[in-house]
Design a protein around this motif. Structure first.
Motif, PDB file in Angstrom:
ATOM      1  N   PHE A   2      10.993 -12.934 -22.572  1.00 19.22           N
ATOM      2  CA  PHE A   2       9.706 -12.624 -23.187  1.00 19.22           C
ATOM      3  C   PHE A   2       9.122 -11.318 -22.647  1.00 19.22           C
ATOM      4  N   TYR A  53       8.636 -12.171 -31.136  1.00 16.08           N
ATOM      5  CA  TYR A  53       7.992 -13.346 -30.524  1.00 16.08           C
ATOM      6  C   TYR A  53       8.427 -14.627 -31.239  1.00 16.08           C
ATOM      7  N   ALA A  54       8.471 -14.567 -32.582  1.00 13.00           N
ATOM      8  CA  ALA A  54       8.875 -15.748 -33.351  1.00 13.00           C
ATOM      9  C   ALA A  54      10.319 -16.139 -33.036  1.00 13.00           C
ATOM     10  N   CYS A  98      10.534 -17.608 -29.471  1.00 12.61           N
ATOM     11  CA  CYS A  98       9.974 -18.962 -29.438  1.00 12.61           C
ATOM     12  C   CYS A  98      10.972 -19.964 -30.014  1.00 12.61           C
ATOM     13  N   THR A 110      13.871 -20.423 -27.587  1.00 15.36           N
ATOM     14  CA  THR A 110      13.451 -21.166 -26.393  1.00 15.36           C
ATOM     15  C   THR A 110      13.291 -22.648 -26.702  1.00 15.36           C
ATOM     16  N   ILE A 111      12.676 -22.961 -27.837  1.00 11.99           N
ATOM     17  CA  ILE A 111      12.519 -24.366 -28.234  1.00 11.99           C
ATOM     18  C   ILE A 111      13.888 -25.016 -28.431  1.00 11.99           C
ATOM     19  N   SER A 144       6.625 -15.685 -20.629  1.00  9.10           N
ATOM     20  CA  SER A 144       6.170 -16.318 -21.872  1.00  9.10           C
ATOM     21  C   SER A 144       4.648 -16.318 -21.946  1.00  9.10           C
ATOM     22  N   THR A 195       2.765 -13.846 -24.662  1.00 10.25           N
ATOM     23  CA  THR A 195       1.836 -14.458 -25.618  1.00 10.25           C
ATOM     24  C   THR A 195       0.484 -13.756 -25.597  1.00 10.25           C
ATOM     25  N   VAL A 241      -2.584 -20.897 -26.565  1.00 10.99           N
ATOM     26  CA  VAL A 241      -1.194 -21.134 -26.163  1.00 10.99           C
ATOM     27  C   VAL A 241      -0.941 -20.543 -24.780  1.00 10.99           C
TER      28      VAL A 241
END
Length: 345
Positions: free
Chosen positions: A16, A49-50, A53, A56-57, A83, A87, A110
């Protein structure tokens, strides 16, 4: 398992920093008059970023053991703080480039949630861990990402406070002040250990990884928060009463960050020039791009907040260095990804 799937399993928690670097370079472009470049950086950063994310998920869901191993490792755990910083930097970028306050407020929520969860999970895990590395193996400049994460929450809080009504404006300014002070204390604790490791323990070229630039970056973002608190002083009585303190510590942070720049350049020349350490793309290099962009933005913001116009030539020069460093690192990342997808399996 394919090479791509294996790469996701081993995804660096520090990745990130890509969002951090792209975000702050974009903000610095907006501040220095490169509006079209700032729009491009924003669009790219939202996509980055999308993707990060999602990856990472996926990694947490499919490989929780690998995630936990990283979160309890002295060398890898601080990377998770990127992260939080990514963010919040993206949130600030949305405000300053696009005026997207609602989206920034969501990212602020977040970021705060991530900061609380990661701070107390990571430091508790590292504290109670039965086996720990010696200082020279366990401490790096990456530990200062905890400071950057804390200050990123502070700076986004201060930015949002400028666009909300009372009493939310007062509350966010108090949160920003508290996080700014907390981040400063964290820096003092950690830089003492890092400086001790620098000067009293053996240092090889491989030990001087790019996150050591966070030594400067943590001070730069602390400067940025201080400048924004000074600008917000008319909106909060406690900031107004602390104005001399805010101004003094903001210059203190800026001068400390400035001190680090020649030192870090000299050590980089020693590492790559004298010791011939190979320079190949590594996700950790985003941790060196971010401080350049942050120093640009922080110096500009401080000079405006405190009417230090004689400092304005500095950000005008540093924005070029930050953009060049970002471009070189981005090309390196693309070439690395191309090799990954070309590889069989």
């Amino acid at each position: 398992m394919s090479r791509a799937a294996e790469s996701i399993r081993r995804l660096s928690p520090s990745y990130f920093a890509l969002v951090m670097a792209t975000g702050i370079v974009g903000v610095a472009c907006e501040q220095t008059g490169y509006h079209r470049a700032a729009i491009g950086f924003l669009a790219l950063n939202v996509a980055q970023y999308a993707v990060l994310c999602a990856l990472t998920i996926w990694r947490v869901a499919r490989h929780p053991d690998a995630v936990w191993a990283d979160m309890t490792g002295h060398n890898t755990a601080p990377g998770f703080f990127t992260s939080v910083a990514g963010t919040c930097v993206l949130g600030g970028q949305l405000i300053l480039v696009a005026g997207a306050y609602e989206s920034a407020l969501i990212l602020w929520g977040v970021g705060v949630a991530l900061w609380v969860a990661l701070t107390y999970t990571i430091f508790t895990a590292l504290t109670v861990k039965p086996e720990k590395p010696p200082l020279e193996k366990g401490i790096t400049g990456g530990w200062l990402l905890a400071v950057v994460a804390t200050q990123s929450v502070a700076t986004l809080s201060a930015l949002l406070a400028q666009h909300l009504g009372q009493p939310h404006r007062l509350h966010l300014n108090f949160l920003a002040l508290s996080m700014w002070l907390c981040g400063g204390m964290l820096y003092i604790w950690m830089i003492s250990l890092i400086f001790y490791r620098y000067t009293f323990l053996p240092m090889s070229p491989g030990d001087l990884s790019p996150p050591y630039w966070i030594n400067m970056g943590a001070m730069a973002i602390s400067t940025l928060v201080g400048a924004r608190l000074i600008e917000n002083a008319p909106d909060a009585w406690f900031l107004d009463s602390l104005l001399p303190f805010l101004k003094g510590f903001t210059i203190f942070y800026w001068s400390t960050g400035t001190w680090w720049i020649p030192m870090l350049v000299i050590l980089a020349v020693w590492r790559h020039g004298y010791k011939r350490f190979p320079m190949a793309y590594d996700p950790l290099y985003w941790g060196a791009v971010f401080p350049l962009g942050m120093y640009t933005s922080a110096t500009l913001e401080m000079s405006r907040a405190m009417r230090l116009d004689f400092l304005l030539p500095i950000p005008r020069a540093f924005i070029l260095a930050a953009m060049a460093a970002w471009a070189l690192t981005f090309v390196g990342m693309l070439r690395s990804l191309a090799r990954l997808f070309r590889a069989p399996g």
